[in-house]
Design a protein around this motif. Structure first.
Motif, PDB file in Angstrom:
ATOM      1  N   VAL A 149     -13.302  16.104  -0.451  1.00  0.00           N
ATOM      2  CA  VAL A 149     -12.247  15.924  -1.440  1.00  0.00           C
ATOM      3  C   VAL A 149     -11.271  14.891  -0.879  1.00  0.00           C
ATOM      4  N   VAL A 150     -10.957  13.900  -1.681  1.00  0.00           N
ATOM      5  CA  VAL A 150     -10.044  12.841  -1.254  1.00  0.00           C
ATOM      6  C   VAL A 150      -8.888  12.802  -2.241  1.00  0.00           C
ATOM      7  N   ILE A 151      -7.681  12.857  -1.711  1.00  0.00           N
ATOM      8  CA  ILE A 151      -6.477  12.858  -2.539  1.00  0.00           C
ATOM      9  C   ILE A 151      -5.739  11.540  -2.327  1.00  0.00           C
ATOM     10  N   PHE A 152      -5.424  10.869  -3.411  1.00  0.00           N
ATOM     11  CA  PHE A 152      -4.655   9.634  -3.377  1.00  0.00           C
ATOM     12  C   PHE A 152      -3.279   9.940  -3.957  1.00  0.00           C
ATOM     13  N   LEU A 153      -2.225   9.642  -3.208  1.00  0.00           N
ATOM     14  CA  LEU A 153      -0.890   9.951  -3.715  1.00  0.00           C
ATOM     15  C   LEU A 153       0.114   8.878  -3.346  1.00  0.00           C
ATOM     16  N   ALA A 154       1.129   8.751  -4.192  1.00  0.00           N
ATOM     17  CA  ALA A 154       2.212   7.806  -3.936  1.00  0.00           C
ATOM     18  C   ALA A 154       2.913   8.209  -2.644  1.00  0.00           C
ATOM     19  N   ASP A 155       3.301   7.219  -1.836  1.00  0.00           N
ATOM     20  CA  ASP A 155       3.898   7.505  -0.532  1.00  0.00           C
ATOM     21  C   ASP A 155       5.007   6.497  -0.235  1.00  0.00           C
ATOM     22  N   TYR A 156       6.247   6.889  -0.578  1.00  0.00           N
ATOM     23  CA  TYR A 156       7.397   6.022  -0.303  1.00  0.00           C
ATOM     24  C   TYR A 156       7.655   5.857   1.194  1.00  0.00           C
ATOM     25  N   GLN A 157       7.213   6.796   2.006  1.00  0.00           N
ATOM     26  CA  GLN A 157       7.475   6.714   3.434  1.00  0.00           C
ATOM     27  C   GLN A 157       6.942   5.403   4.003  1.00  0.00           C
ATOM     28  N   ARG A 158       5.896   4.885   3.415  1.00  0.00           N
ATOM     29  CA  ARG A 158       5.351   3.603   3.870  1.00  0.00           C
ATOM     30  C   ARG A 158       6.387   2.486   3.715  1.00  0.00           C
ATOM     31  N   LEU A 159       7.155   2.523   2.634  1.00  0.00           N
ATOM     32  CA  LEU A 159       8.189   1.512   2.418  1.00  0.00           C
ATOM     33  C   LEU A 159       9.240   1.592   3.523  1.00  0.00           C
ATOM     34  N   TYR A 160       9.678   2.804   3.828  1.00  0.00           N
ATOM     35  CA  TYR A 160      10.657   2.985   4.906  1.00  0.00           C
ATOM     36  C   TYR A 160      10.068   2.566   6.252  1.00  0.00           C
ATOM     37  N   ALA A 161       8.800   2.867   6.481  1.00  0.00           N
ATOM     38  CA  ALA A 161       8.144   2.494   7.737  1.00  0.00           C
ATOM     39  C   ALA A 161       8.085   0.976   7.880  1.00  0.00           C
ATOM     40  N   GLU A 162       7.811   0.272   6.782  1.00  0.00           N
ATOM     41  CA  GLU A 162       7.788  -1.195   6.815  1.00  0.00           C
ATOM     42  C   GLU A 162       9.159  -1.745   7.191  1.00  0.00           C
ATOM     43  N   TRP A 163      10.207  -1.203   6.557  1.00  0.00           N
ATOM     44  CA  TRP A 163      11.571  -1.651   6.880  1.00  0.00           C
ATOM     45  C   TRP A 163      11.876  -1.378   8.347  1.00  0.00           C
ATOM     46  N   ASP A 164      11.529  -0.187   8.807  1.00  0.00           N
ATOM     47  CA  ASP A 164      11.810   0.191  10.189  1.00  0.00           C
ATOM     48  C   ASP A 164      11.064  -0.710  11.165  1.00  0.00           C
ATOM     49  N   GLN A 198       0.835  -1.206   0.000  1.00  0.00           N
ATOM     50  CA  GLN A 198       0.000   0.000   0.000  1.00  0.00           C
ATOM     51  C   GLN A 198       0.870   1.257   0.000  1.00  0.00           C
ATOM     52  N   LEU A 199       1.657   1.417  -1.042  1.00  0.00           N
ATOM     53  CA  LEU A 199       2.580   2.555  -1.131  1.00  0.00           C
ATOM     54  C   LEU A 199       1.868   3.828  -1.580  1.00  0.00           C
ATOM     55  N   TYR A 200       0.783   4.135  -0.875  1.00  0.00           N
ATOM     56  CA  TYR A 200       0.042   5.350  -1.155  1.00  0.00           C
ATOM     57  C   TYR A 200      -0.512   5.899   0.153  1.00  0.00           C
ATOM     58  N   ALA A 201      -0.898   7.146   0.115  1.00  0.00           N
ATOM     59  CA  ALA A 201      -1.562   7.784   1.244  1.00  0.00           C
ATOM     60  C   ALA A 201      -2.865   8.380   0.743  1.00  0.00           C
ATOM     61  N   ILE A 202      -3.818   8.481   1.642  1.00  0.00           N
ATOM     62  CA  ILE A 202      -5.106   9.081   1.319  1.00  0.00           C
ATOM     63  C   ILE A 202      -5.283  10.297   2.222  1.00  0.00           C
ATOM     64  N   LEU A 203      -5.501  11.435   1.610  1.00  0.00           N
ATOM     65  CA  LEU A 203      -5.729  12.673   2.354  1.00  0.00           C
ATOM     66  C   LEU A 203      -7.166  13.110   2.142  1.00  0.00           C
ATOM     67  N   GLU A 204      -7.854  13.428   3.224  1.00  0.00           N
ATOM     68  CA  GLU A 204      -9.206  13.948   3.143  1.00  0.00           C
ATOM     69  C   GLU A 204      -9.154  15.458   3.340  1.00  0.00           C
ATOM     70  N   VAL A 205      -9.851  16.181   2.489  1.00  0.00           N
ATOM     71  CA  VAL A 205      -9.868  17.639   2.577  1.00  0.00           C
ATOM     72  C   VAL A 205     -11.311  18.103   2.729  1.00  0.00           C
ATOM     73  N   GLU A 206     -11.566  18.796   3.831  1.00  0.00           N
ATOM     74  CA  GLU A 206     -12.891  19.366   4.057  1.00  0.00           C
ATOM     75  C   GLU A 206     -12.822  20.877   4.242  1.00  0.00           C
ATOM     76  N   ASP A 207     -11.655  21.376   4.627  1.00  0.00           N
ATOM     77  CA  ASP A 207     -11.478  22.800   4.876  1.00  0.00           C
ATOM     78  C   ASP A 207     -11.731  23.600   3.594  1.00  0.00           C
ATOM     79  N   ALA A 208     -12.613  24.593   3.684  1.00  0.00           N
ATOM     80  CA  ALA A 208     -13.006  25.382   2.510  1.00  0.00           C
ATOM     81  C   ALA A 208     -11.817  26.099   1.871  1.00  0.00           C
TER      82      ALA A 208
END
Length: 134
Positions: free
Chosen positions: A75-90, A43-53
């Motif tokens: 508004v929902v933003i889907f983006l690539a997230d390499y930090q997840r890979l580093y977090a898994e290793w850690d 799951q090398l992605y992050a999901i950001l929810e945006v509600e702030d006007a």
């Protein structure tokens, strides 16, 4: 409704109901997205929810001046997230053996796109319209 019909009937919508989307429905949509297949299950992605006007307005302005974004209740933003890979290793107590490369970039983007499509179809199955923004 069967899945193929659901897929064929889905269309992009740029005018939204002012009632908003209940948090229980949002949770179901995000749970569906999280269940989407990913490369290596990472799951090398992050999901950001945006509600702030103000943030939605910034997105509307920066995404080729598309004012309907600012009017969306969620508004929902889907983006690539390499930090997840580093977090898994850690988490596994491992030292990264390499820096993520172009292949990882493509996998992370594919993971994000698959999760986004899964969310869009889940939303559509619950009567919630959407519109992809590139």
């Amino acid at each position: 409704m069967d899945t193929v019909t659901l897929l064929k009937e889905r269309q992009s919508l740029r005018v939204y109901d002012k009632r908003g989307i209940p948090s229980s429905v949002r949770t179901r949509i995000l749970e569906a997205a999280a269940s989407a297949p990913t490369a290596g299950g990472l799951q090398l992605y992050a999901i950001l929810e945006v509600e702030d006007a103000a943030l939605k307005q910034q997105l509307a302005d920066s995404c080729d001046d598309q004012p309907f974004i600012a009017k969306a209740p969620w508004v929902v933003i889907f983006l690539a997230d390499y930090q997840r890979l580093y977090a898994e290793w850690d988490e596994a107590g491992l030292t990264p053996s390499r820096t993520p490369g172009i292949g990882d970039f493509f996998l992370a983007n594919a993971d994000a796109i698959i999760a986004a499509q899964t969310a869009v179809i889940a939303a559509h199955s619950m009567g919630i319209g959407s519109c992809y923004i590139g």
